[in-house]
Scaffold this motif. Structure first.
Motif, short mmCIF file in Angstrom:
data_model
loop_
_atom_site.label_atom_id
_atom_site.label_comp_id
_atom_site.label_asym_id
_atom_site.label_seq_id
_atom_site.Cartn_x
_atom_site.Cartn_y
_atom_site.Cartn_z
N UNK A 1 0.76 -1.38 0.10
CA UNK A 1 -0.15 0.06 -0.02
C UNK A 1 1.13 1.75 -0.07
N UNK A 2 2.10 0.95 -0.18
CA UNK A 2 2.88 2.22 -0.40
C UNK A 2 4.12 2.15 -1.44
N UNK A 3 5.10 3.03 -1.02
CA UNK A 3 5.91 3.21 -3.04
C UNK A 3 7.29 1.99 -1.65
N UNK A 4 7.72 2.36 -3.08
CA UNK A 4 9.83 1.51 -3.40
C UNK A 4 10.35 1.90 -2.14
N UNK A 5 9.68 3.27 -1.55
CA UNK A 5 10.67 4.42 -0.49
C UNK A 5 10.08 3.61 0.10
N UNK A 6 8.78 3.12 0.52
CA UNK A 6 8.44 2.27 1.84
C UNK A 6 7.87 1.21 1.69
N UNK A 7 9.02 -0.02 1.55
CA UNK A 7 8.65 -1.03 1.19
C UNK A 7 7.64 -2.09 2.79
N UNK A 8 6.72 -2.76 2.27
CA UNK A 8 5.91 -2.98 3.93
C UNK A 8 7.09 -4.79 3.75
N UNK A 9 6.61 -5.08 4.69
CA UNK A 9 7.62 -6.95 4.82
C UNK A 9 5.80 -7.86 4.26
N UNK A 10 6.15 -8.73 4.42
CA UNK A 10 4.81 -9.92 3.48
C UNK A 10 5.17 -10.85 3.98
#
Length: 93
Positions: A84-93
Protein backbone atom coordinates in the motif's frame (compact mmCIF):
# COMPACT_ATOMS: atom_id res chain seq x y z
CA UNK A 1 15.03 2.48 -7.82
CA UNK A 2 15.10 3.71 -4.26
CA UNK A 3 18.28 5.15 -2.78
CA UNK A 4 19.39 1.93 -1.10
CA UNK A 5 21.00 -1.33 -2.12
CA UNK A 6 18.84 -4.21 -3.38
CA UNK A 7 17.95 -6.81 -0.74
CA UNK A 8 19.79 -10.12 -0.74
CA UNK A 9 17.91 -12.67 -2.82
CA UNK A 10 19.43 -15.72 -1.15
CA UNK A 11 19.86 -16.20 2.60
CA UNK A 12 20.80 -19.37 4.46
CA UNK A 13 20.77 -19.86 8.21
CA UNK A 14 21.58 -22.95 10.25
CA UNK A 15 17.99 -24.20 9.71
CA UNK A 16 16.38 -22.25 6.88
CA UNK A 17 17.00 -21.14 3.33
CA UNK A 18 15.38 -18.17 1.59
CA UNK A 19 15.62 -17.95 -2.18
CA UNK A 20 13.75 -16.60 -5.21
CA UNK A 21 10.74 -18.46 -6.57
CA UNK A 22 11.38 -20.72 -9.58
CA UNK A 23 8.95 -22.35 -12.04
CA UNK A 24 9.49 -25.60 -10.10
CA UNK A 25 7.76 -23.94 -7.10
CA UNK A 26 4.51 -23.43 -9.03
CA UNK A 27 2.51 -26.10 -7.16
CA UNK A 28 3.50 -24.70 -3.75
CA UNK A 29 2.69 -21.16 -4.90
CA UNK A 30 -0.64 -22.39 -6.28
CA UNK A 31 -1.52 -23.96 -2.91
CA UNK A 32 -0.80 -20.66 -1.12
CA UNK A 33 -2.95 -18.67 -3.54
CA UNK A 34 -5.76 -21.23 -3.31
CA UNK A 35 -5.88 -20.82 0.49
CA UNK A 36 -7.16 -17.27 -0.07
CA UNK A 37 -10.46 -18.72 -1.28
CA UNK A 38 -10.55 -17.19 -4.77
CA UNK A 39 -10.35 -20.42 -6.76
CA UNK A 40 -7.43 -22.45 -8.06
CA UNK A 41 -5.31 -20.67 -10.66
CA UNK A 42 -3.78 -22.75 -13.45
CA UNK A 43 -0.14 -23.74 -13.05
CA UNK A 44 0.73 -21.88 -16.27
CA UNK A 45 -0.77 -18.71 -14.75
CA UNK A 46 1.30 -19.25 -11.59
CA UNK A 47 4.49 -19.74 -13.63
CA UNK A 48 3.77 -16.45 -15.44
CA UNK A 49 3.26 -14.73 -12.09
CA UNK A 50 6.59 -16.09 -10.84
CA UNK A 51 8.33 -14.82 -13.99
CA UNK A 52 6.78 -11.34 -13.55
CA UNK A 53 7.79 -11.24 -9.89
CA UNK A 54 11.36 -12.26 -10.68
CA UNK A 55 11.58 -9.54 -13.34
CA UNK A 56 10.15 -7.01 -10.88
CA UNK A 57 12.71 -8.03 -8.25
CA UNK A 58 15.53 -7.46 -10.71
CA UNK A 59 14.10 -4.04 -11.52
CA UNK A 60 13.30 -2.76 -8.03
CA UNK A 61 15.55 -4.78 -5.71
CA UNK A 62 12.85 -6.22 -3.42
CA UNK A 63 11.02 -9.55 -3.55
CA UNK A 64 9.10 -12.27 -1.81
CA UNK A 65 11.38 -15.25 -1.20
CA UNK A 66 10.58 -18.93 -0.75
CA UNK A 67 11.32 -20.18 2.77
CA UNK A 68 12.37 -23.81 3.12
CA UNK A 69 13.97 -25.92 5.78
CA UNK A 70 17.45 -26.95 4.70
CA UNK A 71 16.10 -30.37 3.72
CA UNK A 72 13.99 -28.47 1.09
CA UNK A 73 10.71 -28.84 3.03
CA UNK A 74 8.59 -25.89 1.83
CA UNK A 75 7.38 -23.60 4.62
CA UNK A 76 6.09 -20.50 2.84
CA UNK A 77 7.42 -17.11 1.84
CA UNK A 78 8.52 -13.78 3.26
CA UNK A 79 10.10 -10.65 1.94
CA UNK A 80 9.42 -7.07 0.95
CA UNK A 81 6.63 -5.77 -1.29
CA UNK A 82 5.45 -2.35 -2.41
CA UNK A 83 1.99 -3.10 -0.98
CA UNK A 84 0.00 0.00 0.00
CA UNK A 85 3.05 2.26 0.02
CA UNK A 86 5.84 3.05 -2.41
CA UNK A 87 9.17 1.45 -3.20
CA UNK A 88 10.74 3.96 -0.80
CA UNK A 89 8.71 2.43 2.07
CA UNK A 90 8.29 -1.30 1.31
CA UNK A 91 6.13 -3.52 3.50
CA UNK A 92 7.13 -6.85 5.06
CA UNK A 93 5.03 -9.74 3.80
Amino acid sequence: MAGYSPMRMSITTSRLALRPWTPADAADYQALVTERGNGVPALDEIRSTIARQRAGAEENGIALLVVTRLDEDFIGYCGLVVGRTTLDEPEIA
